[in-house]
Design an enzyme around this catalytic site. Structure first.
Site, PDB file in Angstrom:
ATOM      1  N   ARG A  59       3.947  -7.018  18.059  1.00  0.00           N
ATOM      2  CA  ARG A  59       2.891  -6.650  19.021  1.00  0.00           C
ATOM      3  C   ARG A  59       3.353  -5.518  19.937  1.00  0.00           C
ATOM      4  O   ARG A  59       2.554  -4.810  20.539  1.00  0.00           O
ATOM      5  CB  ARG A  59       2.448  -7.892  19.827  1.00  0.00           C
ATOM      6  CG  ARG A  59       1.370  -7.612  20.843  1.00  0.00           C
ATOM      7  CD  ARG A  59       0.510  -8.838  21.199  1.00  0.00           C
ATOM      8  NE  ARG A  59       1.262 -10.059  21.307  1.00  0.00           N
ATOM      9  CZ  ARG A  59       2.021 -10.420  22.350  1.00  0.00           C
ATOM     10  NH1 ARG A  59       2.104  -9.633  23.400  1.00  0.00           N
ATOM     11  NH2 ARG A  59       2.680 -11.564  22.352  1.00  0.00           N
ATOM     12  N   TYR A 113     -21.707   5.661  19.958  1.00  0.00           N
ATOM     13  CA  TYR A 113     -21.695   4.554  18.998  1.00  0.00           C
ATOM     14  C   TYR A 113     -22.188   3.266  19.681  1.00  0.00           C
ATOM     15  O   TYR A 113     -21.855   3.006  20.839  1.00  0.00           O
ATOM     16  CB  TYR A 113     -20.269   4.389  18.448  1.00  0.00           C
ATOM     17  CG  TYR A 113     -20.115   3.170  17.575  1.00  0.00           C
ATOM     18  CD1 TYR A 113     -20.931   2.996  16.477  1.00  0.00           C
ATOM     19  CD2 TYR A 113     -19.167   2.195  17.859  1.00  0.00           C
ATOM     20  CE1 TYR A 113     -20.820   1.860  15.681  1.00  0.00           C
ATOM     21  CE2 TYR A 113     -19.035   1.070  17.070  1.00  0.00           C
ATOM     22  CZ  TYR A 113     -19.877   0.907  15.980  1.00  0.00           C
ATOM     23  OH  TYR A 113     -19.767  -0.200  15.202  1.00  0.00           O
ATOM     24  N   ASP A 186     -14.148  10.338  22.481  1.00  0.00           N
ATOM     25  CA  ASP A 186     -14.099   9.744  21.143  1.00  0.00           C
ATOM     26  C   ASP A 186     -14.259  10.903  20.155  1.00  0.00           C
ATOM     27  O   ASP A 186     -15.333  11.494  20.035  1.00  0.00           O
ATOM     28  CB  ASP A 186     -15.224   8.710  21.011  1.00  0.00           C
ATOM     29  CG  ASP A 186     -15.183   7.977  19.671  1.00  0.00           C
ATOM     30  OD1 ASP A 186     -14.706   8.573  18.682  1.00  0.00           O
ATOM     31  OD2 ASP A 186     -15.653   6.828  19.605  1.00  0.00           O
ATOM     32  N   LYS A 211     -12.436   5.697   9.960  1.00  0.00           N
ATOM     33  CA  LYS A 211     -13.340   6.712   9.413  1.00  0.00           C
ATOM     34  C   LYS A 211     -12.545   7.800   8.686  1.00  0.00           C
ATOM     35  O   LYS A 211     -11.817   7.515   7.763  1.00  0.00           O
ATOM     36  CB  LYS A 211     -14.227   7.253  10.529  1.00  0.00           C
ATOM     37  CG  LYS A 211     -14.810   6.175  11.443  1.00  0.00           C
ATOM     38  CD  LYS A 211     -15.665   5.171  10.691  1.00  0.00           C
ATOM     39  CE  LYS A 211     -16.148   4.080  11.634  1.00  0.00           C
ATOM     40  NZ  LYS A 211     -16.731   2.954  10.962  1.00  0.00           N
TER      41      LYS A 211
END
Ligand SMILES: Cc1ncc(COP(=O)(O)O)c(C=O)c1O
Length: 398
Positions: A59, A113, A186, A211
């Site tokens: 992590r 989005y 973004d 993407k």
């Protein structure tokens, strides 16, 4: 592991922790481990204390993720990067790192989005954050909002989802900084192939690597590119809240990244051809693509992006169509797949009102301009004439 040890012990330890090799693998290995060992526990102590670099727990970081982060920071020309398990985990961590908290406010582009919009419209207000949505292509409205709201940060997309508006990031960043606001961009639709926000002073450049960066529709992920200082803040957040990208997924993303420029070249070339064809088609009411001369930000896109390249994303409105006609059109497509994603090698289509922007109420969609006749098309890297043939045939069925 000595063969004299018991079968149980050998089953656990045999073959593990081979001595350091004197060879180097050409491609980055997948470090599929949670923990890391050091000869001396003092090393572990120093890493926990941020006194030396290294790995202690997945992590907190892994060498496979670090290789991807190094590559992405390099391509976006930023100081550092941090990977996340999805684009939304990256967006949310950015908001926290930019100082969004109870009592502070956020400006958000109105055309973003759907899940990002939902964070602004529903999640943050419950946490005591005032959120105002603005049309970031209207700089006068934006200047007024910045002066009035005094936000801790502004969040916007380079090329907006799903209306393909292009934001004047250099100018907006200047305006935001003058008002003391951090800037989160973004950059998913543009990718570093078209635009590198950090070069224009942006504080956090975020991507859904699901993407174009991954590029093959097989791995979810996100990344934030920023200064070393901002990365340290994001790292403290991910250490507490998780949302990490697994090493296997980091490896797949790094593998996809290698062909980003080749794929983007083809995406851009194909999309321009498809957008020109759509805009001359009598069944189409409107095409949103910044490569077309009648797009409201065509000149800006020409200034911001490399010559003749405007990305692979298009949206368009079909004349006299509602939900039923759009469904019939999408079902009639054979090559273009109706899948809820974008940026893959495949051509993909999506109905924003049903999927990416479903979280918005019909009124919210209407206000932004996401009408019921709007289709989003992620143009893939197939042969452009065959993508056009498929569109033509499906439109003919309406
Ligand atoms: C522009 C944009 N940002 C962020 C996201 C969220 O990314 P993810 O699905 O990887 O969480 C998406 C997803 O479609 C997107 O289109």
């Amino acid at each position: 592991m000595p063969r004299g040890k018991s079968f149980f012990t050998r089953a656990v330890h045999a073959g593990e922790r081979a001595s350091q090799p004197d060879f180097k693998p050409v491609s980055t290995p997948i470090y599929q481990t949670v923990g890391y060992l050091y000869e001396d526990l003092k090393d572990l102590d120093q890493i926990f204390g941020n006194e030396r670099e290294g790995y202690v727990y997945a992590r907190y970081g892994s060498p496979t993720n670090a290789a991807l982060e190094e590559a992405l920071a390099n391509l976006e020309e930023g100081e550092a990067a941090l990977t996340f398990g999805s684009g939304m985990a990256a967006v949310y961590a950015c908001l926290l790192a930019a100082g969004i908290q109870n009592g502070r406010s956020l400006l958000m582009a109105q055309d973003v989005y759907g899940a990002t919009y939902a964070i602004g419209a529903r999640l943050l207000p419950k946490m005591g954050v005032e959120v105002e949505f603005v049309d970031v292509t209207n700089l006068e409205e934006l200047a007024r909002a910045l002066a009035r709201v005094r936000p801790a940060a502004i969040l916007l997309e380079t090329i907006s989802n799903p209306l393909m508006k292009v934001a004047d990031i250099p100018r907006i960043t200047q305006m935001a900084h003058l008002n003391g606001a951090k800037v989160i961009v973004d950059n998913t639709f543009a990718t570093p192939f078209l635009f590198r926000p950090i070069q224009h002073g942006v504080d956090f450049s975020v991507h859904s690597t699901t993407k174009y960066i991954g590029g093959h529709g097989d791995v979810l992920g996100g990344v934030v590119i920023s200064s070393k200082e901002n990365r340290a803040t994001l790292h403290e957040i991910i250490k507490m809240t998780g949302g990490n990208l697994g090493p296997m997924d980091a490896w797949l993303t790094l593998r996809g990244l290698k062909t980003l420029p080749l794929r983007m070249r083809q995406h851009c070339q194909n999309a321009l051809e498809v957008a020109r064809w759509l805009s001359s088609n009598p069944r189409i009411l409107k095409v949103n693509y910044s490569g077309l001369p009648d797009h409201p930000q065509h000149d800006l896109a020409q200034r911001l992006f490399p010559e003749g390249r405007f990305g692979g994303m298009i949206s368009f409105e079909i004349k006299d169509a509602g939900r039923d006609e759009i469904f019939r059109f999408m079902e009639a497509l054979e090559l273009i797949l109706p899948a809820t994603t974008l940026g893959d090698v495949y051509s993909l289509t999506l109905y924003p009102a049903m999927s990416s922007h479903r979280a918005l109420t019909p009124e919210e969609r209407g206000k932004i301009g996401i009408h019921d006749n709007l289709v989003r098309l992620a143009v893939g890297i197939e042969e452009a004439s065959e993508i056009i043939e498929d569109l033509d045939r499906a439109l003919g069925k309406l």
